[in-house]
Scaffold this motif. Structure first.
Motif, mmCIF file in Angstrom:
data_model
loop_
_atom_site.group_PDB
_atom_site.id
_atom_site.type_symbol
_atom_site.label_atom_id
_atom_site.label_comp_id
_atom_site.label_asym_id
_atom_site.label_seq_id
_atom_site.Cartn_x
_atom_site.Cartn_y
_atom_site.Cartn_z
ATOM 1 N N GLN A 128 -15.078 -27.312 -16.124
ATOM 2 C CA GLN A 128 -16.467 -27.648 -16.414
ATOM 3 C C GLN A 128 -16.723 -27.812 -17.906
ATOM 4 O O GLN A 128 -17.331 -28.780 -18.335
ATOM 5 C CB GLN A 128 -17.392 -26.523 -15.897
ATOM 6 N N GLU A 129 -16.240 -26.824 -18.666
ATOM 7 C CA GLU A 129 -16.671 -26.746 -20.059
ATOM 8 C C GLU A 129 -16.255 -27.933 -20.936
ATOM 9 O O GLU A 129 -17.063 -28.405 -21.738
ATOM 10 C CB GLU A 129 -16.251 -25.391 -20.655
ATOM 11 N N LEU A 139 -16.263 -30.833 -20.274
ATOM 12 C CA LEU A 139 -17.147 -31.967 -19.983
ATOM 13 C C LEU A 139 -18.579 -31.699 -20.438
ATOM 14 O O LEU A 139 -19.471 -32.522 -20.240
ATOM 15 C CB LEU A 139 -17.147 -32.260 -18.471
ATOM 16 N N GLY A 140 -18.787 -30.522 -21.021
ATOM 17 C CA GLY A 140 -20.121 -30.182 -21.496
ATOM 18 C C GLY A 140 -21.005 -29.555 -20.437
ATOM 19 O O GLY A 140 -22.221 -29.551 -20.572
ATOM 20 N N PHE A 141 -20.387 -29.017 -19.371
ATOM 21 C CA PHE A 141 -21.171 -28.367 -18.320
ATOM 22 C C PHE A 141 -20.938 -26.865 -18.355
ATOM 23 O O PHE A 141 -19.861 -26.422 -18.736
ATOM 24 C CB PHE A 141 -20.768 -28.889 -16.937
ATOM 25 N N THR A 171 -24.845 -29.941 -14.051
ATOM 26 C CA THR A 171 -25.694 -29.385 -15.097
ATOM 27 C C THR A 171 -25.993 -27.903 -14.876
ATOM 28 O O THR A 171 -26.199 -27.161 -15.824
ATOM 29 C CB THR A 171 -27.024 -30.170 -15.168
ATOM 30 N N ASN A 226 -13.774 -33.320 -11.969
ATOM 31 C CA ASN A 226 -13.941 -32.791 -13.314
ATOM 32 C C ASN A 226 -12.605 -32.459 -13.970
ATOM 33 O O ASN A 226 -12.419 -32.665 -15.167
ATOM 34 C CB ASN A 226 -14.856 -31.565 -13.285
ATOM 35 N N SER A 268 -22.304 -38.868 -14.530
ATOM 36 C CA SER A 268 -22.566 -38.418 -15.891
ATOM 37 C C SER A 268 -22.352 -39.568 -16.861
ATOM 38 O O SER A 268 -21.236 -39.963 -17.146
ATOM 39 C CB SER A 268 -21.635 -37.266 -16.248
ATOM 40 N N GLU A 328 -22.829 -39.640 -19.996
ATOM 41 C CA GLU A 328 -22.170 -39.225 -21.231
ATOM 42 C C GLU A 328 -20.663 -39.263 -21.060
ATOM 43 O O GLU A 328 -19.938 -39.815 -21.883
ATOM 44 C CB GLU A 328 -22.602 -37.804 -21.632
ATOM 45 N N ASN A 329 -20.187 -38.660 -19.963
ATOM 46 C CA ASN A 329 -18.747 -38.635 -19.747
ATOM 47 C C ASN A 329 -18.195 -40.025 -19.450
ATOM 48 O O ASN A 329 -17.105 -40.377 -19.905
ATOM 49 C CB ASN A 329 -18.387 -37.651 -18.632
ATOM 50 N N LYS A 332 -17.840 -41.708 -22.714
ATOM 51 C CA LYS A 332 -16.732 -41.186 -23.509
ATOM 52 C C LYS A 332 -15.400 -41.749 -23.006
ATOM 53 O O LYS A 332 -14.533 -42.133 -23.781
ATOM 54 C CB LYS A 332 -16.728 -39.654 -23.401
ATOM 55 N N THR A 348 -25.594 -43.753 -29.512
ATOM 56 C CA THR A 348 -24.313 -43.065 -29.467
ATOM 57 C C THR A 348 -23.457 -43.478 -30.647
ATOM 58 O O THR A 348 -23.337 -44.654 -30.931
ATOM 59 C CB THR A 348 -23.570 -43.417 -28.172
#
Ligand code: SF4
Ligand code: SF4
Lengths: 513, 246
Positions: A42-43, A45-47, A178, A187, A287, A289-290, A293, B242
């Motif tokens: 999780q972490e 990935l920002g969760f 989230t 993930n 997500s 954001e992911n 990225k 971004t």
């Protein structure tokens, strides 16, 4: 791992109408849940690593954020009239009979919470409009049933308002991530892409060795020194392909096909170790954001290698992300050569050469294959090939017809934009969901059975790494050969006559005789 | 008294309808669509999208492909409703435009087909197992309300005829804010029932699934053109900000 539950016998179920309506079996799949993500999945990935204490409020506020930032979600949650048109369109419903797998019922799992917290009617008359609080039970249902949606969009084709349950599933998964309730499979894979560069976690060294091995294999077979270059600066084309192509059958045979076509085209090309993965599971978990990225790697690689064009290998959701989202997420790509579409699908590339008469084939090399084509959802309903709507259906078929003598389509209600998911898309291609995957494949397996019986079809071609992996698993359960699933470019590879190859000489000799 | 109550009610309901629906439409229009998600094969041009939308809202193209029964009953109901609404324009326009006068006889037939279409949809909701499963109380109530409006309207036409000239005067007065001689609304129970039901519909419209009417025009899977390769699509401020290397 868990096989399909005992009352579901694939070998028996393989006979029948692909779109046959089952009787409802309430709660039949309530127990189907993917493994939860651990904190170390999780972490990165920002969760949050685990379910946060104030999960309820956080979930509601995340839903509010999504409503404000995604028109689709807002419109779809309001617009459903419960007409029922989508109820019999989902392969997971047809295969499992669980009514919560009807697209509208799946949406309602989120919609009832939306109504409770974001609509007047739901605040004051919850019973009347089916509004409900987000309880642990509801959350459990979310985890279960939003991981029984492969985001295939078949329901969206048939809904009078185009309501796309895939968007709802993505939003629900985003909310669950989230609050710390992620799914391990997706993930963990995204983490691997960040750390190593691809879904399979193949390090660059192993990758290079694999590519060299493949080049040797091709040279042995054809006598032509076809190379599979990687990280070559100044190449014209960057090829980005799913990492399964470096690893497993029948994906690898497809990669060999791309290499032969690219070689024959005479255009210089390269793979990239930085972007050694076309897949983008950021989409599956909803997500942005992911997803962004992951998408940025392709931009970085294109710039670093100084390429002029980007070509994408056989992968369904990767093509959606590339075709529909890449320009938005990681663009503009104005440094590429504007004379070529960005991005370009490998099938488009091959088909162009075929149309220009630049590729030579010996179709008889594929005579042992009687082929059909499985349209992959994300290609069929979320992207395009060529310059006309529907090119995504015609171009792969044109390629297949150019390289084989025996081609047959499956029933019209199971192909093109009405195609059925393989049963393993959308981040569900994991062993613990085998029961769901087997059942979800039923409509496709039935359609295949029909053409097998009617036309003697022996093989099914696809242009998606997930479809190929899924079919390799479920085909044997339904009584087909495990190797009945092939890559489109595997068929190209079998039939192509490279200039200066052994096959070319053989062919010339046979003509002289 | 009746006149004042109904005059106030119609003003209030209209105001509510305009404000609440306007707010909803405003929300739909202004919520960003961060990515292009048309359900393909989709038109590649704006003109093509307009045509797709016209087909969706006039002949219910997707629904036709999906389920012929729902399509048939749904289409009959919506078409009839449109004709009935056109017919009713004569109570609000003076003089009555020629096309509206022409529609009158069809409007009566449409009154019947509208109720028939609704009843058929309702029957499916009850009889077909999977549709029964997804139906909630509000779905049945909505059908009940629409059927009741249709029946009470037909009742006015055929059984309990009311003084329609008075009714028209009343509405014209409301529309032109002419309160000094606001015409008396006949205190005729059959009429008041019909009007009350219509008022209910106006009130629930912006808070119910009737939002599909504006919603369909904002559905990204239907109203976006498939042109991401030709034109870069960038609508979300978040994406633009971004940080970019290169
Ligand atoms: S087809 Fe669309 S409107 Fe009809 S029930 Fe399904 S999601 Fe709702
Ligand atoms: S997107 Fe596909 S898997 Fe998901 S509900 Fe719709 S039809 Fe089923």
């Amino acid at each position: 791992m868990a096989e399909a539950s005992s009352d579901f016998d694939p070998r028996e179920k393989v006979h029948g109408d692909p779109i046959e309506m089952p009787h409802l079996a309430c709660g039949a799949m309530a127990g189907s849940k993917p493994y939860p993500a651990a904190p170390n999945h999780q972490e990165p990935l920002g969760f949050p690593g685990e379910l946060v204490p104030d999960w309820h409020d956080k979930a509601i506020s995340r839903l509010g954020e999504l409503l404000d930032s995604n028109k689709a979600l807002r419109v779809y949650l309001d617009s459903c009239v419960k007409c029922g048109a989508c109820t019999d369109k989902c392969h997971y419903f047809l295969g499992t009979s669980d009514p919560k797998n009807m697209p509208v019922a799946r949406q309602d799992l989120l919609r009832k919470v939306y109504r409770r917290h974001f609509t007047l009617a739901g605040k004051y008359f919850p019973k009347l409009v089916g509004a409900e609080d987000l309880t642990k039970d509801v959350l459990g249902d979310w985890y279960s049933y939003f991981h029984q949606c492969s985001q295939c969009r078949r329901c969206s084709v048939f809904c009078p308002y185009g309501i796309d349950t895939a968007e709802i599933s993505m939003a629900a998964r985003d909310i669950m991530d989230t609050i710390g309730m992620g799914q391990k499979y997706s993930n963990e894979i995204i983490g691997k892409v960040f750390n190593i560069g691809n879904n399979l976690g193949l390090p660059p060294k192993a990758l290079k060795a694999t590519l060299e091995g493949l080049a040797e294999e091709i040279e042995e077979e054809t006598g032509v020194p076809v190379k599979l270059p990687i990280d070559v600066k100044g190449a014209e084309i960057l090829l980005v392909t799913p990492s399964a192509d470096f690893f497993a059958s029948p994906h690898m045979e497809g990669l060999i096909g791309y290499a032969k076509v690219l070689h024959e085209s005479g255009v210089s090309w390269t793979l990239s170790s930085h972007a050694s993965e076309a897949a983008n599971f950021g989409m599956f978990i909803g997500s942005q954001e992911n997803m962004q990225k992951v998408a940025m790697r392709i931009r970085d690689a294109a710039i670093e290698l100084g390429v002029k064009r980007v070509v994408i290998g056989e992968c369904g959701h990767a093509w959606r992300v590339a075709y529909s989202f890449l320009n938005t997420l990681a663009g503009p790509f104005d440094f590429l050569d504007p004379r070529y579409p960005f991005p370009q699908h490998i099938c488009e590339f091959t088909n162009d050469l075929i149309e220009k008469g630049k590729l030579k084939f010996d179709k008889s090399k594929n005579d042992e294959y009687r082929l059909t084509f499985h349209d992959s959802c994300n290609v069929a309903r979320a992207s395009r090939m060529g310059d006309k709507p529907g090119g995504q259906f015609d171009i792969p078929r044109a390629v297949l017809r150019a390289v084989c003598n025996h081609y047959f389509d499956m029933a019209p209600e199971t192909i093109r934009d009405q195609t059925f998911c393989c049963g393993g898309g959308g981040g569900l291609l994991t062993d613990e969901l085998m029961d769901l995957r087997t059942k979800g494949a039923m409509p496709r397996m039935r359609a295949l059975k029909e053409v097998a019986e009617e036309h003697g079809v022996t093989h099914m071609a696809a242009i998606c790494a997930i479809c190929k992996a899924q079919f390799s698993k479920v085909l044997p359960q339904y009584g087909f050969d495990r190797e009945a699933i092939v890559s489109v470019h595997q068929m190209v590879s079998n039939a192509i006559i490279l200039t200066g190859s052994v096959q070319e000489k053989e062919l010339e000799e046979s003509h002289h005789d | 008294m009746v006149t004042i109550i109904y005059a106030t009610a119609f003003y209030a309901a209209s105001l509510l309808l305009v404000i609440a629906l306007g707010r909803r439409i405003w929300l739909y229009a202004t919520t960003p669509a961060p990515l292009k998600i048309p359900t393909t094969p989709a038109p590649t041009t704006k003109g093509g999208v307009v045509l797709r939308m016209v087909r969706e809202v006039t002949v219910f193209e997707s629904l036709f492909r999906s389920n012929k029964w729902i399509w048939l009953f749904g289409w009959i109901f919506h078409l009839s409703l449109a004709v009935v609404l056109l017919r009713h324009l004569r109570y609000f326009l003076q003089p009555v435009p020629y096309p509206i006068a022409l529609v009158q006889p069809f409007g009566v037939i449409a009154g019947f087909t509208m109720v028939a279409g609704l009843l058929a949809l309702w029957a499916r909701r009850i009889v077909v197992e999977r549709i029964r499963y997804i139906s909630g109380p509000s779905d049945h109530l909505m059908l009940a309300l629409l059927v009741a409006i249709g029946l009470s309207g037909l009742n006015l036409k055929f059984l309990a005829r009311t003084d329609i000239v008075d009714v028209k005067e009343f509405f014209l007065g409301l529309m032109y804010f002419d309160f000094s001689h606001l015409h008396r609304l006949p205190a005729d129970p059959a009429l008041l029932l019909h009007l009350t039901l219509v008022l209910c519909l106006m009130v629930v419209f912006p808070f119910s699934k009737l939002l599909h009417a504006p919603g369909v025009f904002f559905s990204p899977s239907r109203m976006q053109a498939d042109d991401t390769r030709e034109h870069r699509y960038a609508r979300s401020a978040k994406l633009e900000s971004t940080p970019r290397r290169a």
